[in-house]
Write a protein that holds these residues in place. Structure first.
Motif, PDB file in Angstrom:
ATOM      1  N   PRO A 173       0.848  -0.765   0.132  1.00 19.70           N
ATOM      2  CA  PRO A 173       0.590   0.160  -0.142  1.00 19.70           C
ATOM      3  C   PRO A 173       0.404   1.005  -0.220  1.00 19.70           C
ATOM      4  CG  PRO A 173      -0.775  -1.677   1.426  1.00 19.70           C
ATOM      5  CD  PRO A 173       0.571  -1.952   1.163  1.00 19.70           C
ATOM      6  N   ARG A 186     -10.063  -9.119   3.403  1.00 21.54           N
ATOM      7  CA  ARG A 186      -9.595  -9.159   2.457  1.00 21.54           C
ATOM      8  C   ARG A 186      -9.993  -7.868   1.333  1.00 21.54           C
ATOM      9  NH1 ARG A 186      -3.679 -10.450   1.982  1.00 21.54           N
ATOM     10  NH2 ARG A 186      -3.826 -11.925   3.749  1.00 21.54           N
ATOM     11  N   ALA A 187     -10.664  -7.969   1.084  1.00 25.26           N
ATOM     12  CA  ALA A 187     -11.663  -6.409   0.416  1.00 25.26           C
ATOM     13  C   ALA A 187     -11.521  -5.466   0.964  1.00 25.26           C
ATOM     14  CB  ALA A 187     -12.766  -7.208   0.288  1.00 25.26           C
ATOM     15  N   GLN A 188     -11.433  -5.670   2.627  1.00 20.41           N
ATOM     16  CA  GLN A 188     -10.967  -4.186   2.630  1.00 20.41           C
ATOM     17  C   GLN A 188      -9.305  -3.739   2.627  1.00 20.41           C
ATOM     18  OE1 GLN A 188     -12.178  -3.524   7.347  1.00 20.41           O
ATOM     19  NE2 GLN A 188     -13.016  -4.992   7.355  1.00 20.41           N
ATOM     20  N   ARG A 189      -8.706  -4.582   2.754  1.00 15.68           N
ATOM     21  CA  ARG A 189      -7.102  -4.278   2.495  1.00 15.68           C
ATOM     22  C   ARG A 189      -7.775  -3.777   0.478  1.00 15.68           C
ATOM     23  NH1 ARG A 189      -1.583  -5.279   3.509  1.00 15.68           N
ATOM     24  NH2 ARG A 189      -0.652  -6.149   1.190  1.00 15.68           N
ATOM     25  N   ALA A 205     -10.210  -1.981  -0.518  1.00 23.51           N
ATOM     26  CA  ALA A 205     -10.253  -0.826  -0.280  1.00 23.51           C
ATOM     27  C   ALA A 205      -8.768   0.502  -0.367  1.00 23.51           C
ATOM     28  CB  ALA A 205     -11.875  -0.613   0.387  1.00 23.51           C
ATOM     29  N   LYS A 206      -8.464  -0.589   1.142  1.00 25.17           N
ATOM     30  CA  LYS A 206      -7.396   0.140   0.665  1.00 25.17           C
ATOM     31  C   LYS A 206      -6.244   0.495   0.067  1.00 25.17           C
ATOM     32  CE  LYS A 206      -3.751   0.390   4.756  1.00 25.17           C
ATOM     33  NZ  LYS A 206      -3.414  -0.089   5.963  1.00 25.17           N
ATOM     34  N   LEU A 266      -8.382   2.761  -2.705  1.00 26.55           N
ATOM     35  CA  LEU A 266      -7.829   4.334  -1.807  1.00 26.55           C
ATOM     36  C   LEU A 266      -6.737   4.782  -1.803  1.00 26.55           C
ATOM     37  CD1 LEU A 266     -10.546   4.040   1.340  1.00 26.55           C
ATOM     38  CD2 LEU A 266     -10.692   5.347  -0.314  1.00 26.55           C
ATOM     39  N   ALA A 267      -6.051   4.099  -1.673  1.00 29.66           N
ATOM     40  CA  ALA A 267      -4.613   4.830  -2.053  1.00 29.66           C
ATOM     41  C   ALA A 267      -4.232   5.347  -3.435  1.00 29.66           C
ATOM     42  CB  ALA A 267      -3.087   3.872  -1.697  1.00 29.66           C
ATOM     43  N   PHE A 298     -16.525  -0.068  -4.579  1.00 20.54           N
ATOM     44  CA  PHE A 298     -14.741   0.279  -5.299  1.00 20.54           C
ATOM     45  C   PHE A 298     -14.795  -0.307  -7.024  1.00 20.54           C
ATOM     46  CE2 PHE A 298     -14.450   0.500  -0.269  1.00 20.54           C
ATOM     47  CZ  PHE A 298     -13.849   2.030  -0.011  1.00 20.54           C
ATOM     48  N   ASN A 309       0.965  -2.057   6.853  1.00 22.16           N
ATOM     49  CA  ASN A 309      -0.200  -2.278   6.325  1.00 22.16           C
ATOM     50  C   ASN A 309      -1.259  -3.562   6.371  1.00 22.16           C
ATOM     51  OD1 ASN A 309      -1.090   1.203   5.977  1.00 22.16           O
ATOM     52  ND2 ASN A 309       1.035   1.173   4.758  1.00 22.16           N
ATOM     53  N   PRO A 316      -1.875  -8.386   6.366  1.00 25.10           N
ATOM     54  CA  PRO A 316      -1.053  -8.879   5.631  1.00 25.10           C
ATOM     55  C   PRO A 316      -0.651  -9.423   4.839  1.00 25.10           C
ATOM     56  CG  PRO A 316      -3.824  -9.180   5.595  1.00 25.10           C
ATOM     57  CD  PRO A 316      -3.095  -8.186   6.742  1.00 25.10           C
ATOM     58  N   ASN A 350      -7.942   0.255   9.164  1.00 26.61           N
ATOM     59  CA  ASN A 350      -7.904   0.087   8.217  1.00 26.61           C
ATOM     60  C   ASN A 350      -7.320   1.988   7.202  1.00 26.61           C
ATOM     61  OD1 ASN A 350      -8.511  -1.602   7.392  1.00 26.61           O
ATOM     62  ND2 ASN A 350     -10.773  -0.901   7.211  1.00 26.61           N
ATOM     63  N   LEU A 356      -3.838   3.971   6.302  1.00 26.23           N
ATOM     64  CA  LEU A 356      -3.066   3.914   5.622  1.00 26.23           C
ATOM     65  C   LEU A 356      -1.808   4.766   6.001  1.00 26.23           C
ATOM     66  CD1 LEU A 356      -1.453   3.297   2.885  1.00 26.23           C
ATOM     67  CD2 LEU A 356      -1.822   5.620   1.834  1.00 26.23           C
ATOM     68  N   TRP A 381       5.380  12.951   0.262  1.00 25.13           N
ATOM     69  CA  TRP A 381       4.180  11.579   1.163  1.00 25.13           C
ATOM     70  C   TRP A 381       2.705  12.565   1.072  1.00 25.13           C
ATOM     71  CZ3 TRP A 381       4.055   6.516   1.408  1.00 25.13           C
ATOM     72  CH2 TRP A 381       2.358   6.403   2.039  1.00 25.13           C
ATOM     73  N   PRO A 420      -5.275   8.989   2.513  1.00 22.32           N
ATOM     74  CA  PRO A 420      -6.763   8.654   1.499  1.00 22.32           C
ATOM     75  C   PRO A 420      -7.348   9.927   2.343  1.00 22.32           C
ATOM     76  CG  PRO A 420      -5.425   7.427   1.060  1.00 22.32           C
ATOM     77  CD  PRO A 420      -4.696   8.166   1.852  1.00 22.32           C
ATOM     78  N   GLU A 421      -9.053  10.300   2.320  1.00 16.59           N
ATOM     79  CA  GLU A 421      -9.810   9.798   2.267  1.00 16.59           C
ATOM     80  C   GLU A 421     -10.209   8.445   3.406  1.00 16.59           C
ATOM     81  OE1 GLU A 421     -11.947  12.751   3.214  1.00 16.59           O
ATOM     82  OE2 GLU A 421     -10.015  13.862   3.094  1.00 16.59           O
ATOM     83  N   PRO A 447     -12.985   5.306   4.487  1.00 17.21           N
ATOM     84  CA  PRO A 447     -13.650   4.518   3.482  1.00 17.21           C
ATOM     85  C   PRO A 447     -14.775   5.520   4.220  1.00 17.21           C
ATOM     86  CG  PRO A 447     -12.406   2.952   4.473  1.00 17.21           C
ATOM     87  CD  PRO A 447     -11.604   4.169   4.638  1.00 17.21           C
ATOM     88  N   VAL A 487     -16.400  -1.737   5.067  1.00  9.51           N
ATOM     89  CA  VAL A 487     -16.760  -3.027   3.362  1.00  9.51           C
ATOM     90  C   VAL A 487     -16.966  -4.436   4.455  1.00  9.51           C
ATOM     91  CG1 VAL A 487     -15.096  -4.101   1.657  1.00  9.51           C
ATOM     92  CG2 VAL A 487     -15.241  -1.838   2.210  1.00  9.51           C
ATOM     93  N   ALA A 544     -17.551  -7.617   4.494  1.00  9.98           N
ATOM     94  CA  ALA A 544     -17.376  -8.846   3.833  1.00  9.98           C
ATOM     95  C   ALA A 544     -18.386 -10.107   4.242  1.00  9.98           C
ATOM     96  CB  ALA A 544     -16.008  -9.527   3.709  1.00  9.98           C
TER      97      ALA A 544
END
Ligand code: SF4
Lengths: 313, 131
Positions: free
Chosen positions: A127, A169-172, A174-175, A178-179, A207, B43, B45, B87, B89, B118, B122-123, B125, B129, B131
């Motif tokens: 990321p 995993r979907a949150q990652r 999304a991160k 967003l990056a 997303f 950030n 796994p 979550n 960054l 740098w 970012p905003e 979310p 999300v 899952a």
């Protein structure tokens, strides 16, 4: 802008990317020959960065070689072998040659390769690398120093929908979106339900409008590579019934082909999926057959079609 | 190592296996030290987590981030904000701070400094999300 960038901007057409084979010794002509099986179907192909921690011709060199033989490259950049200074230099150096597509990965560990005694770097993580590439695109190095003319980078990343923590995993992903990731090439996933859950979570939260989701499919010829992935590639789990379906078939090569075809069809049927990322382990000419069976036209035809439609509007 | 660093080390090493990166993010990562991840990922796994939830690099160890993700949801008594920060960054590590006391750097704000190039975070979310 790169073709891939234009496709992403247009926002609805199919996108096919492919994993370009690596090369060690050889010439540009040898490399061109290796690319030919998959290249006609792909909008762009990955110039991998010492894939699976094995040294090969470098990502930047392969990307430039691809440009020279008319294949649009995606420069893969991993965090295992180089620190942030070298990563910025690679991205800017490739951009100097017109390489604009970048795929940012954390990368597998040195222990995955044949030189496990090497030092691992991981100065940045995936990321952070996406953000770094965005800084370059915006015109500055991480230090704040200007890069001069900013390269029009098209930045993407990867994610593994099939491993733990599954719900996260979907949150990652999304991160990463967003990056600044505009496309995500997913790791091959042999659990259709996991892929489905992952894509659904991204799609329902909007997303997939910001980012093209490209599930991977690996074209295998028998049960061997399935067993290998299951045993030797961390993060890939191939269920026993999938392996036995191919292993116990009368003609494993045909059954493997069916499996691959079904995987592609399933992925493409999911709302929010924009295309595929293909890897060819079969090397027997079946990529043409596969794309045919899927109704996917060669890139040049798809481009002509899109062009005609745009002119018509 | 200064006195404060020494005290910090003595306390945090046995509890969190603290690696003294000097810019602590424990509260954002389910009170699990990301510097104990063999890839020192800040950030989340990598894609190499094994089917049993163990680490790609050290198959005998549970993935640090599998643990962190679980704990960020389940640890009692943790402020809600800390869970939400999971979550975010997190910026690249400042390698100059290694060995320093993160307490000292948190008080002075030194641990929040990022490289000038740098881009701001970012905003967050808008929608979680699910899952
Ligand atoms: S599997 Fe988990 S602990 Fe191991 S390297 Fe990947 S993120 Fe770090």
């Amino acid at each position: 802008m790169s073709r891939l960038g234009e496709l992403l901007d247009r926002g609805n057409e199919l996108i096919i990317t492919g994993e370009a084979p690596v090369i060690d010794g050889g010439t540009l002509a040898d490399y061109e020959a290796k690319l030919q099986e998959l290249a006609p179907w792909c909008d762009a192909m990955n110039a991998t960065d010492n894939t699976a921690a094995h040294a090969h011709a470098s990502n930047v060199a392969m990307a430039i070689a691809m440009q020279r033989v008319g294949v649009e490259p995606i420069l893969q950049v991993v965090c295992r072998d180089k620190n942030r200074i070298a990563q910025q230099a690679d991205i800017m150096g490739a951009a100097l040659h017109g390489v604009e597509n970048i795929c940012c990965l954390t990368g597998d560990d040195v222990t995955a390769g044949d030189e496990s005694e090497a030092r691992r770097v991981f100065d940045l993580d995936g990321p952070q690398l996406i953000r770094l590439a965005n800084s370059l695109k915006e015109g500055r190095y991480l230090s704040g120093r200007s890069v001069g003319t900013p390269p029009p980078l098209v930045i993407g990343a990867v994610e593994n929908p099939g491993t733990h923590p599954l719900d996260y995993r979907a949150q990652r992903a999304a991160k990463k979106i967003l990056a600044g990731a505009r496309f995500l090439q997913l790791q091959i996933c042999y659990h259709p339900d996991r892929l489905e859950g992952f894509v659904k979570a991204l799609h329902e939260n909007g997303f997939t409008e910001k980012c093209a989701i490209l599930p991977s499919v690996v074209a295998v010829k028998g049960a061997g590579p399935l067993k290998f992935m299951n045993n030797a590639v961390p993060g890939i789990d191939v269920p026993a019934d999938v392996i036995s379906r191919v292993a116990d078939a009368e003609t494993p090569a045909d059954e493997a082909y069916q499996l691959v075809l079904e995987q592609c069809q399933h992925a493409l049927s999911l709302p929010g999926v924009r295309g595929l990322h293909l890897t060819d382990f079969r090397k027997d000419g079946s990529m043409a057959r596969l794309c045919n069976d899927l109704g996917i036209k060669p890139r040049t035809e798809r481009e002509q079609h899109a062009h005609d439609r745009i002119v018509a509007v | 190592m200064g006195l404060i660093s020494a005290i910090e080390h003595v306390i945090k090493k046995p509890i969190w296996d603290c690696q003294m990166c000097g810019q602590c993010v424990l509260h954002d990562t389910g009170m699990t030290c990301p510097m104990t991840c063999p890839k020192t990922l800040r950030n989340g796994p990598c894609g190499g987590v094994r089917e049993n939830g163990h680490c790609e690099v050290k198959p005998e160890m549970r993935c640090v981030w599998v643990k962190a993700e679980e704990r960020s949801r389940t640890l009692p008594l943790m402020p809600e904000a800390w869970r939400e920060h999971f979550n975010n960054l997190r910026p690249p590590v400042d390698n100059r701070l290694k060995g320093d006391s993160s307490w000292k750097n948190a008080m002075s704000g030194r641990d929040k400094e990022t490289p000038p190039g740098w881009t701001p975070e970012p905003e967050a979310p808008e929608a979680e999300v699910e899952a």
